[in-house]
Scaffold this motif. Structure first.
Motif, short mmCIF file in Angstrom:
data_model
loop_
_atom_site.label_atom_id
_atom_site.label_comp_id
_atom_site.label_asym_id
_atom_site.label_seq_id
_atom_site.Cartn_x
_atom_site.Cartn_y
_atom_site.Cartn_z
N THR A 54 -20.39 -10.83 43.14
CA THR A 54 -18.95 -10.55 43.15
C THR A 54 -18.29 -11.14 41.90
O THR A 54 -17.38 -10.54 41.33
CB THR A 54 -18.26 -11.09 44.42
N TYR A 55 -18.78 -12.31 41.48
CA TYR A 55 -18.24 -12.90 40.25
C TYR A 55 -18.48 -11.96 39.06
O TYR A 55 -17.58 -11.71 38.26
CB TYR A 55 -18.90 -14.26 39.97
N SER A 56 -19.69 -11.43 38.96
CA SER A 56 -20.03 -10.56 37.83
C SER A 56 -19.23 -9.27 37.84
O SER A 56 -18.78 -8.80 36.79
CB SER A 56 -21.53 -10.24 37.84
N LEU A 57 -19.03 -8.68 39.02
CA LEU A 57 -18.21 -7.47 39.10
C LEU A 57 -16.79 -7.76 38.65
O LEU A 57 -16.21 -7.03 37.84
CB LEU A 57 -18.21 -6.92 40.53
N ALA A 58 -16.22 -8.86 39.14
CA ALA A 58 -14.85 -9.23 38.76
C ALA A 58 -14.77 -9.54 37.27
O ALA A 58 -13.81 -9.14 36.60
CB ALA A 58 -14.39 -10.44 39.58
N ASP A 59 -15.76 -10.24 36.75
CA ASP A 59 -15.77 -10.60 35.33
C ASP A 59 -15.83 -9.36 34.46
O ASP A 59 -15.19 -9.29 33.40
CB ASP A 59 -16.95 -11.53 35.05
N THR A 60 -16.58 -8.36 34.88
CA THR A 60 -16.66 -7.11 34.14
C THR A 60 -15.32 -6.39 34.14
O THR A 60 -14.84 -5.94 33.10
CB THR A 60 -17.77 -6.20 34.70
N ALA A 61 -14.68 -6.30 35.30
CA ALA A 61 -13.36 -5.66 35.38
C ALA A 61 -12.36 -6.39 34.49
O ALA A 61 -11.57 -5.78 33.76
CB ALA A 61 -12.86 -5.65 36.83
N PHE A 62 -12.39 -7.71 34.53
CA PHE A 62 -11.53 -8.56 33.70
C PHE A 62 -11.79 -8.29 32.21
O PHE A 62 -10.85 -8.09 31.42
CB PHE A 62 -11.78 -10.02 34.06
N GLY A 63 -13.04 -8.28 31.83
CA GLY A 63 -13.40 -8.03 30.43
C GLY A 63 -12.94 -6.68 29.96
O GLY A 63 -12.38 -6.54 28.86
N PHE A 64 -13.15 -5.66 30.78
CA PHE A 64 -12.73 -4.31 30.40
C PHE A 64 -11.20 -4.25 30.26
O PHE A 64 -10.68 -3.71 29.30
CB PHE A 64 -13.21 -3.29 31.43
N ALA A 65 -10.48 -4.80 31.25
CA ALA A 65 -9.01 -4.75 31.23
C ALA A 65 -8.45 -5.48 30.01
O ALA A 65 -7.50 -5.00 29.36
CB ALA A 65 -8.44 -5.35 32.51
N SER A 66 -9.02 -6.63 29.68
CA SER A 66 -8.48 -7.43 28.58
C SER A 66 -8.75 -6.82 27.21
O SER A 66 -8.10 -7.19 26.24
CB SER A 66 -9.03 -8.86 28.63
N ASN A 67 -9.65 -5.86 27.15
CA ASN A 67 -9.95 -5.20 25.88
C ASN A 67 -9.22 -3.88 25.68
O ASN A 67 -9.35 -3.25 24.63
CB ASN A 67 -11.47 -5.01 25.74
N THR A 68 -8.45 -3.45 26.67
CA THR A 68 -7.76 -2.15 26.58
C THR A 68 -6.61 -2.13 25.57
O THR A 68 -6.06 -1.06 25.30
CB THR A 68 -7.21 -1.71 27.95
N TYR A 69 -6.27 -3.26 25.00
CA TYR A 69 -5.20 -3.31 24.01
C TYR A 69 -5.69 -2.94 22.61
O TYR A 69 -4.90 -2.89 21.67
CB TYR A 69 -4.54 -4.69 24.00
#
Length: 135
Positions: A54-69
């Motif tokens: 669950t940590y890895s799934l959340a970390d991936t979502a976080f990483g993707f979202a933070s790079n959308t800029y």
């Protein structure tokens, strides 16, 4: 490269997230929703999903979202609260949403759910570099 295209590009380069079976559900600036299914090789000695899943799934979502800029962003601090155990076959989603985006620092909350049930909460701080995403 457009912001909404960056997570797809990132996933194509991310062998670990591919092994997890992560799929992108929705993307917009500062936001990403991903999902995956818990497999047998992801279970711990108690036949529940290892907390790292669950940590890895959340970390991936976080990483993707933070790079959308459009600029490359990296995590500098993360934490997770595990709320419910998961089992083989459970389909889980992680929804990452920006709460505050400054020039260099972004603050994100990620909810991991099984259906409507909250199973984990993740908090992340991202540092945005000056390097633009290019193909």
């Amino acid at each position: 490269m457009k912001g909404k295209d960056i997570p797809k590009h990132m996933l194509s380069l991310d062998v670990f997230s591919q092994w997890l079976g992560i799929e992108i559900v929705e993307v917009r600036e500062g936001y990403c929703k991903v999902q995956m299914t818990i497999r047998e090789e992801m279970l711990n000695s108690m036949k529940k999903a290892h907390g790292g899943i669950t940590y890895s799934l959340a970390d991936t979502a976080f990483g993707f979202a933070s790079n959308t800029y459009g600029k490359k962003a990296v995590s500098i601090e993360t934490s997770v609260n595990h709320i419910e155990a998961l089992e083989k076959g459970d389909v889980i989603t992680a929804e990452s949403d920006v709460k505050s985006q400054k020039n260099k620092l972004g603050f994100y909350m990620v909810e991991v759910k099984k259906g409507d049930q909250l199973v984990a909460l993740f908090k992340g701080v991202a540092y945005r570099t000056s390097v633009e995403w290019t193909e």
